[in-house]
Design a protein around this motif. Structure first.
Motif, PDB file in Angstrom:
ATOM      1  N   ALA A  28       0.834  -1.210   0.000  1.00 49.40           N
ATOM      2  CA  ALA A  28       0.000   0.000   0.000  1.00 49.40           C
ATOM      3  C   ALA A  28       0.863   1.252   0.000  1.00 49.40           C
ATOM      4  O   ALA A  28       0.567   2.226  -0.714  1.00 49.40           O
ATOM      5  CB  ALA A  28      -0.937  -0.006   1.208  1.00 49.40           C
ATOM      6  N   ALA A  29       1.923   1.226   0.788  1.00 49.55           N
ATOM      7  CA  ALA A  29       2.815   2.388   0.860  1.00 49.55           C
ATOM      8  C   ALA A  29       3.495   2.650  -0.481  1.00 49.55           C
ATOM      9  O   ALA A  29       3.619   3.806  -0.915  1.00 49.55           O
ATOM     10  CB  ALA A  29       3.865   2.178   1.949  1.00 49.55           C
TER      11      ALA A  29
ATOM     12  N   TYR B 134       1.139   4.200  -2.965  1.00 51.52           N
ATOM     13  CA  TYR B 134       0.981   5.616  -2.630  1.00 51.52           C
ATOM     14  C   TYR B 134       2.201   6.426  -3.074  1.00 51.52           C
ATOM     15  O   TYR B 134       2.070   7.496  -3.690  1.00 51.52           O
ATOM     16  CB  TYR B 134       0.761   5.744  -1.124  1.00 51.52           C
ATOM     17  CG  TYR B 134       0.717   7.165  -0.605  1.00 51.52           C
ATOM     18  CD1 TYR B 134      -0.365   7.991  -0.888  1.00 51.52           C
ATOM     19  CD2 TYR B 134       1.759   7.661   0.184  1.00 51.52           C
ATOM     20  CE1 TYR B 134      -0.413   9.293  -0.401  1.00 51.52           C
ATOM     21  CE2 TYR B 134       1.716   8.959   0.671  1.00 51.52           C
ATOM     22  CZ  TYR B 134       0.628   9.766   0.381  1.00 51.52           C
ATOM     23  OH  TYR B 134       0.593  11.054   0.856  1.00 51.52           O
ATOM     24  N   GLU B 135       3.380   5.909  -2.789  1.00 49.67           N
ATOM     25  CA  GLU B 135       4.616   6.607  -3.155  1.00 49.67           C
ATOM     26  C   GLU B 135       4.730   6.801  -4.662  1.00 49.67           C
ATOM     27  O   GLU B 135       5.255   7.827  -5.135  1.00 49.67           O
ATOM     28  CB  GLU B 135       5.825   5.817  -2.647  1.00 49.67           C
ATOM     29  CG  GLU B 135       5.978   5.806  -1.136  1.00 49.67           C
ATOM     30  CD  GLU B 135       6.949   4.740  -0.662  1.00 49.67           C
ATOM     31  OE1 GLU B 135       7.588   4.088  -1.525  1.00 49.67           O
ATOM     32  OE2 GLU B 135       7.064   4.533   0.568  1.00 49.67           O
TER      33      GLU B 135
ATOM     34  N   ILE C 296      -5.247   6.388  -4.055  1.00 47.07           N
ATOM     35  CA  ILE C 296      -5.652   5.470  -2.992  1.00 47.07           C
ATOM     36  C   ILE C 296      -7.043   5.843  -2.505  1.00 47.07           C
ATOM     37  O   ILE C 296      -7.334   7.012  -2.219  1.00 47.07           O
ATOM     38  CB  ILE C 296      -4.663   5.505  -1.817  1.00 47.07           C
ATOM     39  CG1 ILE C 296      -3.246   5.180  -2.297  1.00 47.07           C
ATOM     40  CG2 ILE C 296      -5.105   4.543  -0.723  1.00 47.07           C
ATOM     41  CD1 ILE C 296      -3.074   3.782  -2.857  1.00 47.07           C
TER      42      ILE C 296
ATOM     43  N   LEU D 294      -4.291   3.166   7.086  1.00 51.05           N
ATOM     44  CA  LEU D 294      -3.629   3.825   5.958  1.00 51.05           C
ATOM     45  C   LEU D 294      -2.546   4.776   6.438  1.00 51.05           C
ATOM     46  O   LEU D 294      -1.448   4.833   5.875  1.00 51.05           O
ATOM     47  CB  LEU D 294      -4.660   4.568   5.111  1.00 51.05           C
ATOM     48  CG  LEU D 294      -5.627   3.698   4.299  1.00 51.05           C
ATOM     49  CD1 LEU D 294      -6.742   4.554   3.703  1.00 51.05           C
ATOM     50  CD2 LEU D 294      -4.894   2.938   3.204  1.00 51.05           C
TER      51      LEU D 294
ATOM     52  N   LEU E 284       0.878   6.523   4.602  1.00 56.90           N
ATOM     53  CA  LEU E 284       0.222   7.637   3.932  1.00 56.90           C
ATOM     54  C   LEU E 284       0.227   8.897   4.784  1.00 56.90           C
ATOM     55  O   LEU E 284       0.030  10.003   4.262  1.00 56.90           O
ATOM     56  CB  LEU E 284      -1.223   7.284   3.570  1.00 56.90           C
ATOM     57  CG  LEU E 284      -1.438   6.541   2.234  1.00 56.90           C
ATOM     58  CD1 LEU E 284      -0.830   5.152   2.305  1.00 56.90           C
ATOM     59  CD2 LEU E 284      -2.917   6.467   1.895  1.00 56.90           C
TER      60      LEU E 284
ATOM     61  N   GLY F 171      -2.524  12.010   3.790  1.00 54.66           N
ATOM     62  CA  GLY F 171      -2.762  11.014   2.749  1.00 54.66           C
ATOM     63  C   GLY F 171      -3.959  10.137   3.066  1.00 54.66           C
ATOM     64  O   GLY F 171      -4.744   9.791   2.171  1.00 54.66           O
TER      65      GLY F 171
ATOM     66  N   ARG G 224      -7.180  12.239   2.547  1.00 56.83           N
ATOM     67  CA  ARG G 224      -7.478  12.392   1.122  1.00 56.83           C
ATOM     68  C   ARG G 224      -8.070  11.110   0.533  1.00 56.83           C
ATOM     69  O   ARG G 224      -8.899  11.166  -0.382  1.00 56.83           O
ATOM     70  CB  ARG G 224      -6.203  12.775   0.370  1.00 56.83           C
ATOM     71  CG  ARG G 224      -5.782  14.226   0.588  1.00 56.83           C
ATOM     72  CD  ARG G 224      -4.438  14.513  -0.050  1.00 56.83           C
ATOM     73  NE  ARG G 224      -4.104  15.942   0.000  1.00 56.83           N
ATOM     74  CZ  ARG G 224      -2.900  16.432  -0.242  1.00 56.83           C
ATOM     75  NH1 ARG G 224      -1.895  15.608  -0.555  1.00 56.83           N
ATOM     76  NH2 ARG G 224      -2.687  17.737  -0.180  1.00 56.83           N
ATOM     77  N   ALA G 225      -7.659   9.949   1.047  1.00 56.33           N
ATOM     78  CA  ALA G 225      -8.166   8.675   0.540  1.00 56.33           C
ATOM     79  C   ALA G 225      -9.660   8.519   0.778  1.00 56.33           C
ATOM     80  O   ALA G 225     -10.310   7.693   0.118  1.00 56.33           O
ATOM     81  CB  ALA G 225      -7.407   7.514   1.186  1.00 56.33           C
TER      82      ALA G 225
ATOM     83  N   ASN H 174      -9.876  12.174  -2.940  1.00 56.40           N
ATOM     84  CA  ASN H 174      -9.563  11.102  -3.895  1.00 56.40           C
ATOM     85  C   ASN H 174     -10.813  10.416  -4.439  1.00 56.40           C
ATOM     86  O   ASN H 174     -10.918  10.181  -5.650  1.00 56.40           O
ATOM     87  CB  ASN H 174      -8.620  10.076  -3.271  1.00 56.40           C
ATOM     88  CG  ASN H 174      -7.204  10.589  -3.088  1.00 56.40           C
ATOM     89  OD1 ASN H 174      -6.934  11.761  -3.340  1.00 56.40           O
ATOM     90  ND2 ASN H 174      -6.303   9.739  -2.631  1.00 56.40           N
TER      91      ASN H 174
END
Length: 487
Positions: free
Chosen positions: A352-353, A356-357, A362, A386, A391, A395, A398-399, A403
């Motif tokens: 998952a990371a 995202y990177e 996401i 998350l 994130l 982050g 925003r997910a 997003n």
């Protein structure tokens, strides 16, 4: 799939009362700190006016307000976007959908909808009941034989257009794919959906490579699990580890003992490679991390989990199923085995990371309907997972806000506190940019321009708890929901 008793319970308890619902409320938040999820900043001391279901103005303390606007002193509080749960399964619409609102969830994406889902959406849109905005798939589309009874089976690629047309005519918004689709059926389904203007989202079929699914036009990949793992194992790792039996248990024991690292099992560069393919193709990812931790728990961990506040929003039958977990019992998994399997969850977090990177969009999703995942409350657990996966607070937020709006092609229309956006908002007692867990601290919710204050939210939560408590421990089998199904 749904318990027929719940509409009666909802009526008795007064759930989802639409008494004051409507898009015409005028609400003014005075001296509120606005959470700007686009910039990641707090805008201090704003006056925010909600009118006709939209954010009509954002100004300073001298902003002119309509004389009939309801004024809310929000000094020291934070106005943030309502949350979107982008992977849900709903069994008891009259109970679970109001609970979504009571925990700040103003939009859901239902991943296996039925006529009950469509009926609930109509009630919400008409103001007959309170609940989040609903975007929904129909029955999942799988191969033959399907994994789950009730799936829409597509064995013959020539039937794809007919299947898509049926789901579109019924009123569903997108097509959900599942594991056993053949490459030929999948390709035909994607083409038929494209022609019909229906997005494709869901599981990547097991026989279709990740890159091929992305290039074919899938809009989101759901979950991070065996499909990802199958493509990133290092060549020196025996493929038998995929069988979830003795070989995998042995690797898990080595991970726990520190004699083996995930780096020796997985090739992270391969994750980055298909992540870049996803970005180029515009494919989002819904990791559903919290549900994985819900599945792989020892007996003592389950008992501790059942003491969390979230368990109040489940029935006695649901809690019994979570505690016993017949599937794990049939597999013969004891606490030692479960702990060894759980050691791989750090790999799920790492995937998952990396997504995202690398810039993959996401989406936060809970997979409600599975063990320990409950409507409304569990989105906060997913945000924490998350955040912890890499994130960060912003982050993760925003997910579940900006997003999902972008994913649905509605960027700027909701998911932000901005002029002209839909007024789906939460008023928080603390800054979520400091700690995403502050999204728990809800002092009020605005949904479709309707204000729910703290007392109404407390009532909705209590009504939901009572409704779950009133469900008989052993409902008739034909009425029992599939509480353990991961779709």
């Amino acid at each position: 799939m749904r318990c027929l008793l719940l509409p009666v319970l909802a009526s008795l308890l007064g759930l989802a009362s639409p008494a004051s619902a409507g898009d015409g409320d005028k609400i003014a938040f005075l001296n509120v700190d606005v959470v700007d999820v686009a910039s990641g900043q707090i805008i201090d001391g704003r006056t925010v006016l909600v009118e006709d279901g939209l954010i009509a103005s954002i100004g300073d303390k001298d902003t002119a307000l309509p004389p009939d606007a309801r004024r809310i002193d929000a000094t020291g509080k934070f106005l943030a976007p309502g949350l979107a749960d982008m992977h849900t399964h709903t069994w008891y619409e009259d109970v679970q959908l109001p609970l979504d609102l009571a925990f700040g969830v103003t939009t859901i994406r239902e991943m296996w909808g039925t006529q009950s889902t469509l009926d609930a959406r109509k009630k919400i849109e008409s103001g007959e009941m309170l609940g989040p905005r609903i975007v929904t798939a129909g029955a999942i589309v799988d191969g033959d034989p399907p994994i789950w009874p009730g799936s829409a089976v597509l064995a013959d690629p020539l039937k794809a257009r007919e299947l898509v047309a049926e789901q579109k005519a019924a009123g569903y918004d997108f097509i959900k794919t599942y594991d056993e689709l053949s490459p030929e059926a999948f390709a035909a389904l994607v083409e038929a959906a494209r022609e019909a203007g229906m997005p494709i989202a869901g599981h990547i079929p097991l026989a279709v490579p990740i890159a091929d699914a992305a290039k074919a036009g899938m809009k989101s990949f759901e979950h991070i699990g065996a499909k990802y793992e199958s493509e990133i194992l290092r060549p020196e790792i025996d493929r038998k580890m995929m069988n979830w039996r003795s070989e995998r248990f042995d690797l898990g024991a080595q991970l726990l003992a520190g004699t083996l690292s995930l780096d020796a099992i997985y090739d992270w560069d391969k994750v980055r490679s298909f992540a870049r393919t996803m970005v180029a193709a515009g494919v989002a990812a819904t990791p559903t991390l919290a549900v994985d931790f819900g599945f792989l728990q020892t007996a003592s961990e389950k008992e501790a989990r059942l003491q969390r506040p979230s368990s109040r929003f489940s029935s006695e039958k649901m809690r019994a199923n979570w505690r016993e977990d017949r599937w794990m019992k049939e597999l013969g998994w004891d606490d030692i085995t479960i702990a060894r399997l759980a050691a791989f969850l750090a790999g799920t977090q790492r995937i998952a990371a990396i997504l995202y990177e690398e810039g993959v969009l996401i989406l936060a999703g809970t997979d409600t309907g599975n063990p320990f995942m409950v409507h409304g409350y569990s989105i906060h657990e997913e945000l924490e997972e998350l955040r912890d996966a890499g994130l960060g607070n912003l982050g993760a937020i925003r997910a579940a806000t900006i997003n999902p709006a972008k994913f649905l092609g509605e960027e700027g229309q909701w998911g932000e506190v901005r002029l002209g956006a839909r007024a789906d908002l939460v008023l928080l007692a603390a800054n979520p940019l400091d700690d995403v867990s502050n999204y728990y601290r809800i002092d009020g919710v605005v949904a479709r321009g309707h204000w729910l204050d703290a007392s109404e939210i407390a009532r909705m939560r209590e009504d939901g708890r009572k409704a779950y408590a009133a469900i008989p421990p052993d409902p008739p089998a034909e009425e029992a929901p599939k509480e353990e199904a991961k779709d």
